[in-house]
Enzyme design. Sequence first.
Site, PDB file in Angstrom:
ATOM      1  N   SER A 135      -4.416   5.811 -10.756  1.00 25.20           N
ATOM      2  CA  SER A 135      -4.621   4.576  -9.997  1.00 25.20           C
ATOM      3  C   SER A 135      -4.122   3.338 -10.726  1.00 25.20           C
ATOM      4  CB  SER A 135      -6.100   4.405  -9.650  1.00 25.20           C
ATOM      5  OG  SER A 135      -6.542   5.460  -8.828  1.00 25.20           O
ATOM      6  N   HIS A 184      -7.447  -0.706 -12.923  1.00 29.39           N
ATOM      7  CA  HIS A 184      -6.642  -1.171 -11.800  1.00 29.39           C
ATOM      8  C   HIS A 184      -6.091  -2.567 -12.069  1.00 29.39           C
ATOM      9  CE1 HIS A 184      -9.173   1.634  -9.005  1.00 29.39           C
ATOM     10  NE2 HIS A 184      -8.418   2.288  -9.856  1.00 29.39           N
TER      11      HIS A 184
END
Length: 286
Positions: free
Chosen positions: A205, A262
């Site tokens: 991610s 992230h």
Amino acid sequence: MSPVAALRLPIQTDLTGFIVLLRRLQVPHRVSEEAGEQVLWVPNEVAEQVRDLYLRFPQGDAALQVPASPQAAAGFVQQFRDSPLTAGMLGLTLLVAALTALGDNFAAIRWLSFVDFRIQGDYIYFSYLSEMLETRQWWRLITPMLIHFGLLHLTMNALWFWILGRRIEARQGSWMLLGLTLLFSLASNLAQYSFSGPALFGGLSGVLYGMLGHCWLFQLLAPNAEYRLPRGVLVMMLAWLLICMTGIFELLQFGAIANAAHVGGLLAGCLTGLLGGALARRRAGR
């Protein structure tokens, strides 16, 4: 596994494609109608991932379907040939997923985690970054990106890496994609460790948000067909990041999300996008 209502949608919403996707992923589910809404029930353990999957692929995804003809199969093979680094990274990710049993084989995971750990009874004890650096276990700075926890986690990340990775490989080449992947993994892993301290985290991610930021700002400075993403995709992924950062999923006990990874990946991607786009624009102006 107690079922929970993962989605509540208007009765007119067509869930056919998404249901097919859940069946392909072997996610237990059922749909009921309540008070003019259709409710999707799934096991509590995967409810958060199903919500994320619906936000990204509400109509299902053709990339998961088996090619329906020899021509389609040939086209898919050609895509792999055209994007060898993207395909290779996905192959390595799938291999690690098998070796780690999608997060259940801790004996294998401990060799790939950001810091080493040991399990004693009901407790897990982590080492520290300084110990890892002293023993020259440099691979740990990168390898958490290969660890995935569950089939949905793996599938969503693999799909987005296939989508974004091929764009970067087509525009800037395989070596650039490799360098960016390693850089975004390093940045996201260091960000997550700095925020949470020694912990078990993993997945692509952070790399994906790096790729998103890279394509986004590169395209703004040096417009090109490969990096032209649908505006809805950009808005959706940034909105999802902000929603996760509110802590709502942890509050509802749906599991922890590596928000710092992230953000770290996204910031690194924005930086490379700015630099790459500026250089490309300068070359085009000569």
